[in-house]
Design an enzyme around this catalytic site. Structure first.
Site, mmCIF file in Angstrom:
data_model
loop_
_atom_site.group_PDB
_atom_site.id
_atom_site.type_symbol
_atom_site.label_atom_id
_atom_site.label_comp_id
_atom_site.label_asym_id
_atom_site.label_seq_id
_atom_site.Cartn_x
_atom_site.Cartn_y
_atom_site.Cartn_z
ATOM 1 N N LEU A 1 10.498 5.270 -9.814
ATOM 2 C CA LEU A 1 10.055 3.906 -9.510
ATOM 3 C C LEU A 1 9.718 3.778 -8.025
ATOM 4 C CD1 LEU A 1 12.768 1.853 -11.439
ATOM 5 C CD2 LEU A 1 10.472 2.470 -12.236
ATOM 6 N N GLU A 2 8.512 3.282 -7.750
ATOM 7 C CA GLU A 2 8.108 2.957 -6.386
ATOM 8 C C GLU A 2 7.683 1.505 -6.402
ATOM 9 O OE1 GLU A 2 6.752 1.935 -3.254
ATOM 10 O OE2 GLU A 2 4.865 2.803 -3.922
ATOM 11 N N LEU A 3 8.551 0.626 -5.879
ATOM 12 C CA LEU A 3 8.391 -0.815 -6.079
ATOM 13 C C LEU A 3 8.067 -1.521 -4.772
ATOM 14 C CD1 LEU A 3 11.418 -1.170 -8.534
ATOM 15 C CD2 LEU A 3 9.038 -0.617 -9.066
#
Length: 509
Positions: free
Chosen positions: A243-245
């Site tokens: 996840l790259e949020l």
């Protein structure tokens, strides 16, 4: 090609040039959930054959892709500028990031190292190996429509996985172009599948594919809210997504900082790409002794920014990616409260002929442009302090002690990127130690990445997974251990170690 992955409920959608909404960049038929699941099924079938291709040869494919991207660098950058409104110079830098990623992973095809590990037993050898996970579904955003997909696709494919890629509906033309370059570089048809779909369709198709056991990894770049849904879905299938949020990235200005350098860093951090980077500056946290001077200089620099047609060299930033991005940004402006101060120009929201900006280049009514906004007087209890704005808005806060600066840098709950401007090495290292962000800059901006450095965040910014460099290999491989016993008799590991210890002690005495 993408059309192979469409389902039965076909419907068209268009991607428009945000600098001129009359310009339709591409029109694509979106897939239904069955289409995404079918693509996962095809990729799943192709995975074992791709994994059997020697890793150095898969690295050569990455090299071929990088060479083709380099040969088409200007054309791909021009398409990025046209479809998402990124200034052409920035778009060239983004394409270079794709090339750098391919260059780096060419070498990693020869370095998917395991280890030979000493055993506690005689006549026994222990080994470790990296194994591909299987099939990955990669979901990417529009703000970096080429670089971020490459961060996922290149290492995933290099490690022997197959991939289903779902790009943003706002960057479908760039996705098609990049997909063709991957295919021309030697990636087989079913090893990489491209699916155009909206968010809900993607979620439904992904859920079905997970249930059928077709997907072993999810990579997602996007909002924190959407990332939570993806993470919950993956968790139900005992998977850990990459996840790259979002981010609310702080920039601390100490009382000994080079203020001119800090202003330059804050301007670039806050307003490059119209503030539409996950690493864009959220809040400047300035020591009270230099706060007012910094704010004056910063506001003046922001006033001088040239906004407009992203094809022009003079432009600092162009339009927002699309109209829905403008609507979201307008929601952020509603968080400005009476105790806040709009520093410099008081114009906010959309730039139009009726709400003009000095020095604007182009036709403001044709595109989706927004005024740069500096909001001073922000406090830690304000919702604006805790909310990612994803647009050309920067908050400015004051602090008195270093402890307070660290608390403000961490207190919003995001943990992607942070910067500090100081002349003190001790202060810089102390901030690095206490800051919860995954990436820290000293006397540099909050934005920027290099292909051989880990990229990723913690807290609301991600689940600790990392992209780029050797660290991303752990996202797309699992460790397999092997023990080889050639003693000719059963050895029972720890059950027999006591006997060995006793024998060793006897002999040593």
């Amino acid at each position: 090609m993408a059309e192979l992955n469409r389902g039965t409920a076909e419907r068209p959608t268009v991607s428009r040039n945000p600098a001129d909404l009359r310009d339709v960049v591409t029109e694509q038929v979106l897939s239904d959930a069955d289409g995404l699941t079918a693509a996962a099924r095809a990729a799943h079938r192709a995975q074992s054959a791709w994994a059997e291709t020697p890793a150095p040869l898969r690295g050569r494919v990455a090299q071929n892709v990088g060479r083709l991207v380099a040969e088409n660098k200007e054309a791909l950058a021009a398409l990025i500028t046209r479809e998402v409104g990124k200034p052409y110079g920035e778009a060239l830098g983004e394409v270079q990031e794709v090339i750098d990623t391919c260059d780096f992973f060419l070498g990693e095809g020869r370095r998917l190292y395991g280890q030979t590990v000493p055993s506690e037993m005689p006549d026994k050898q222990l080994f470790t190996y990296r194994k591909p996970l299987g099939t990955a579904v990669i979901i990417t955003a529009a703000n970096f429509p080429a670089a971020v997909p490459a961060w996922y696709l290149v290492p995933a494919l290099l490690c022997g996985n197959t991939v289903v890629w779902k790009p943003s509906e706002s960057a479908m033309a760039v996705a098609e172009a990049l997909f063709r370059l991957f295919r021309a570089g030697g990636v087989p048809e079913d090893v990489l599948r491209l699916v155009h779909a909206d968010g809900e369709t993607t979620y439904a198709g992904l859920e079905r594919a997970l249930t059928e056991g077709l997907v072993q990894k999810i990579g997602f770049t996007g909002s924190t809210a959407a990332g939570r849904r993806v993470s919950e879905l993956a968790g139900r299938h005992l998977q850990s997504p990459c996840l790259e949020l979002g981010g609310k990235n702080p920039l601390v200005v100490t009382d000994d900082a080079d203020l001119e350098l800090a202003v330059q860093g804050a301007v670039f951090s806050g307003f490059a790409t119209a503030g539409q980077r996950c690493t864009s500056l959220g809040a400047v946290i300035a020591h009270r002794a230099v706060h007012d001077e910094f704010l004056t200089r910063f506001s003046a620099a922001v006033e001088d920014l040239v906004v407009g047609d992203p094809r022009r060299d003079e432009i600092f930033y162009g339009p927002l990616i699309g109209e829905r991005y403008l609507e979201n940004f307008r929601g952020s402006l509603e968080l400005v409260r009476p105790h806040h101060t709009l520093s410099g120009s008081t114009a906010t929201g959309r730039i139009t002929s009726e709400s003009p900006r000095k020095g604007f280049i182009g036709d403001p009514d044709a595109g989706v442009y927004a005024h740069p906004t500096v909001v001073a007087g922000v406090l830690p209890d304000d919702e604006l302090y805790r909310t990612e704005t994803f647009g050309p808005l920067v908050s400015v806060m004051a602090y008195d002690s270093f402890d307070e600066a660290v608390a403000l840098a961490n207190g919003h709950g995001y943990g992607l990127s942070a910067a500090i401007y100081t002349r003190s090495a001790g202060t810089a290292f102390s901030f690095r130690e206490r800051c919860t962000a995954g990436m820290v800059s000293v006397n540099n901006s909050t934005v920027g990445a290099e292909a051989h450095l880990p990229f990723g965040g913690n807290g609301l910014s991600g689940n600790g997974s990392r992209q780029s460099g050797i660290w991303v290999l752990d996202q797309f491989t699992s460790w397999q251990s092997m023990n080889w016993d050639y003693a000719g008799t059963l050895q029972r590991a720890q059950m027999d170690v006591q006997d060995i210890d006793a024998d060793l002690g006897f002999r040593l005495s």
